[in-house]
Design an enzyme around this catalytic site. Structure first.
Site, PDB file in Angstrom:
ATOM      1  N   PRO A  10     -12.541  26.552 -40.794  1.00 51.66           N
ATOM      2  CA  PRO A  10     -12.861  27.674 -39.913  1.00 51.66           C
ATOM      3  C   PRO A  10     -13.423  27.268 -38.561  1.00 51.66           C
ATOM      4  O   PRO A  10     -14.223  26.341 -38.471  1.00 51.66           O
ATOM      5  CB  PRO A  10     -13.916  28.462 -40.709  1.00 51.66           C
ATOM      6  CG  PRO A  10     -14.477  27.481 -41.679  1.00 51.66           C
ATOM      7  CD  PRO A  10     -13.351  26.553 -42.020  1.00 51.66           C
ATOM      8  N   ASN A  11     -12.960  27.982 -37.572  1.00 52.17           N
ATOM      9  CA  ASN A  11     -13.414  27.870 -36.179  1.00 52.17           C
ATOM     10  C   ASN A  11     -12.925  26.612 -35.464  1.00 52.17           C
ATOM     11  O   ASN A  11     -13.146  26.455 -34.260  1.00 52.17           O
ATOM     12  CB  ASN A  11     -14.950  27.962 -36.089  1.00 52.17           C
ATOM     13  CG  ASN A  11     -15.458  29.285 -36.617  1.00 52.17           C
ATOM     14  OD1 ASN A  11     -15.002  30.337 -36.171  1.00 52.17           O
ATOM     15  ND2 ASN A  11     -16.361  29.265 -37.584  1.00 52.17           N
ATOM     16  N   ASN A  74     -11.693  18.321 -42.515  1.00 52.32           N
ATOM     17  CA  ASN A  74     -12.839  18.875 -41.796  1.00 52.32           C
ATOM     18  C   ASN A  74     -12.938  20.327 -42.240  1.00 52.32           C
ATOM     19  O   ASN A  74     -12.221  21.189 -41.730  1.00 52.32           O
ATOM     20  CB  ASN A  74     -12.681  18.772 -40.281  1.00 52.32           C
ATOM     21  CG  ASN A  74     -13.945  19.246 -39.559  1.00 52.32           C
ATOM     22  OD1 ASN A  74     -14.838  19.841 -40.179  1.00 52.32           O
ATOM     23  ND2 ASN A  74     -14.025  18.981 -38.265  1.00 52.32           N
ATOM     24  N   HIS A  80     -20.579  23.306 -46.180  1.00 47.24           N
ATOM     25  CA  HIS A  80     -21.959  23.506 -46.604  1.00 47.24           C
ATOM     26  C   HIS A  80     -22.105  24.616 -47.634  1.00 47.24           C
ATOM     27  O   HIS A  80     -23.214  24.886 -48.091  1.00 47.24           O
ATOM     28  CB  HIS A  80     -22.828  23.829 -45.372  1.00 47.24           C
ATOM     29  CG  HIS A  80     -22.506  22.980 -44.189  1.00 47.24           C
ATOM     30  ND1 HIS A  80     -22.652  21.601 -44.210  1.00 47.24           N
ATOM     31  CD2 HIS A  80     -21.998  23.277 -42.953  1.00 47.24           C
ATOM     32  CE1 HIS A  80     -22.262  21.109 -43.029  1.00 47.24           C
ATOM     33  NE2 HIS A  80     -21.864  22.102 -42.263  1.00 47.24           N
ATOM     34  N   ASP A  87     -14.220  22.084 -56.017  1.00 49.34           N
ATOM     35  CA  ASP A  87     -13.448  22.135 -57.263  1.00 49.34           C
ATOM     36  C   ASP A  87     -11.964  21.854 -57.027  1.00 49.34           C
ATOM     37  O   ASP A  87     -11.305  21.256 -57.889  1.00 49.34           O
ATOM     38  CB  ASP A  87     -13.606  23.515 -57.922  1.00 49.34           C
ATOM     39  CG  ASP A  87     -14.965  23.696 -58.585  1.00 49.34           C
ATOM     40  OD1 ASP A  87     -15.731  22.712 -58.686  1.00 49.34           O
ATOM     41  OD2 ASP A  87     -15.273  24.837 -58.998  1.00 49.34           O
ATOM     42  N   GLU A  98     -13.863  13.002 -45.842  1.00 52.55           N
ATOM     43  CA  GLU A  98     -14.549  14.116 -45.183  1.00 52.55           C
ATOM     44  C   GLU A  98     -14.814  13.739 -43.732  1.00 52.55           C
ATOM     45  O   GLU A  98     -15.217  12.614 -43.424  1.00 52.55           O
ATOM     46  CB  GLU A  98     -15.875  14.385 -45.909  1.00 52.55           C
ATOM     47  CG  GLU A  98     -16.692  15.473 -45.253  1.00 52.55           C
ATOM     48  CD  GLU A  98     -17.991  15.777 -46.002  1.00 52.55           C
ATOM     49  OE1 GLU A  98     -18.230  15.177 -47.082  1.00 52.55           O
ATOM     50  OE2 GLU A  98     -18.760  16.604 -45.496  1.00 52.55           O
ATOM     51  N   SER A 102     -19.196  16.378 -35.207  1.00 50.29           N
ATOM     52  CA  SER A 102     -20.613  16.187 -34.893  1.00 50.29           C
ATOM     53  C   SER A 102     -21.293  15.423 -36.021  1.00 50.29           C
ATOM     54  O   SER A 102     -20.757  15.328 -37.134  1.00 50.29           O
ATOM     55  CB  SER A 102     -21.282  17.556 -34.707  1.00 50.29           C
ATOM     56  OG  SER A 102     -21.227  18.302 -35.918  1.00 50.29           O
ATOM     57  N   ARG A 107     -28.332  17.539 -37.141  1.00 50.17           N
ATOM     58  CA  ARG A 107     -28.336  18.943 -36.709  1.00 50.17           C
ATOM     59  C   ARG A 107     -29.208  19.797 -37.658  1.00 50.17           C
ATOM     60  O   ARG A 107     -30.071  19.263 -38.322  1.00 50.17           O
ATOM     61  CB  ARG A 107     -26.888  19.448 -36.635  1.00 50.17           C
ATOM     62  CG  ARG A 107     -26.047  18.642 -35.622  1.00 50.17           C
ATOM     63  CD  ARG A 107     -24.641  19.164 -35.510  1.00 50.17           C
ATOM     64  NE  ARG A 107     -24.629  20.537 -35.014  1.00 50.17           N
ATOM     65  CZ  ARG A 107     -23.561  21.349 -35.096  1.00 50.17           C
ATOM     66  NH1 ARG A 107     -22.443  20.901 -35.622  1.00 50.17           N
ATOM     67  NH2 ARG A 107     -23.629  22.577 -34.632  1.00 50.17           N
ATOM     68  N   ARG A 111     -26.899  22.162 -42.345  1.00 50.92           N
ATOM     69  CA  ARG A 111     -25.677  21.354 -42.242  1.00 50.92           C
ATOM     70  C   ARG A 111     -25.799  20.024 -42.974  1.00 50.92           C
ATOM     71  O   ARG A 111     -24.844  19.252 -43.058  1.00 50.92           O
ATOM     72  CB  ARG A 111     -25.323  21.096 -40.770  1.00 50.92           C
ATOM     73  CG  ARG A 111     -24.947  22.340 -40.024  1.00 50.92           C
ATOM     74  CD  ARG A 111     -24.487  22.034 -38.608  1.00 50.92           C
ATOM     75  NE  ARG A 111     -24.694  23.181 -37.758  1.00 50.92           N
ATOM     76  CZ  ARG A 111     -23.850  24.209 -37.657  1.00 50.92           C
ATOM     77  NH1 ARG A 111     -22.715  24.213 -38.329  1.00 50.92           N
ATOM     78  NH2 ARG A 111     -24.128  25.234 -36.879  1.00 50.92           N
TER      79      ARG A 111
END
Ligand code: DQA
Length: 147
Positions: A10-11, A74, A80, A87, A98, A102, A107, A111
């Site tokens: 997402p994003n 990613n 998180h 799963d 992974e 950043s 952070r 996170r």
């Protein structure tokens, strides 16, 4: 030929304009071009996918089984929160590297927790867009291939 799925959550479609002070100015299209060029140079196949939806990411991990040899993931904020992605990785037994642009450990504390980390081969974070090629190299190394 070794085949790798680069899966963005997402994003990450907003890369380039989203908080560039954290994520940089490189767009998702730039990242995908970089991955394709790296694959071309080093003789492996790469497929890039992005979704903002957790279930679509689960489906993409399932569909990767038998089609790709491993995944650079990613998972964005789902990193998180998502036991479902955890799963899915366990369920397919595909090797996952992974990745975060950043340094998630430098952070906010929310996170610092990753549901992906315990089931990943390893994690690359904090190197911006360059992390994608680092992650590809790490995955290929894990698969017994060098670049
Ligand atoms: C991210 C880090 C996550 O905490 C965040 O929610 C993202 C991007 C990264 O690439 O640094 O969306 O995965």
């Amino acid at each position: 030929m070794t085949s790798v799925l680069v899966l963005n959550g997402p994003n990450l479609n907003l890369l380039g304009t989203r908080q560039p002070e954290i994520y940089g100015h490189t767009t998702l299209a730039d990242v995908e071009d970089m991955c394709a060029a790296h694959a071309e140079t080093h003789g492996f196949a790469v497929t890039c996918l992005q979704s903002n939806h957790e279930g679509a990411l689960v489906d993409a991990i399932h569909a990767a089984k038998g089609k790709h040899d491993g995944i650079v993931l990613n998972a964005g904020a789902y990193t998180h929160t998502s036991i479902a992605l955890h799963d899915a990785i366990v369920g397919t037994q595909l090797p996952v590297v992974e990745l975060h642009l950043s340094n998630i450990h430098a952070r906010e504390t929310f996170r610092h927790k990753s549901f992906i980390a315990p089931v990943a081969v390893g994690m690359i974070c904090g190197f911006g867009a360059a992390g994608y090629t680092l992650a590809l190299d790490a995955l290929l190394g894990h698969l017994g291939r060098t670049t």
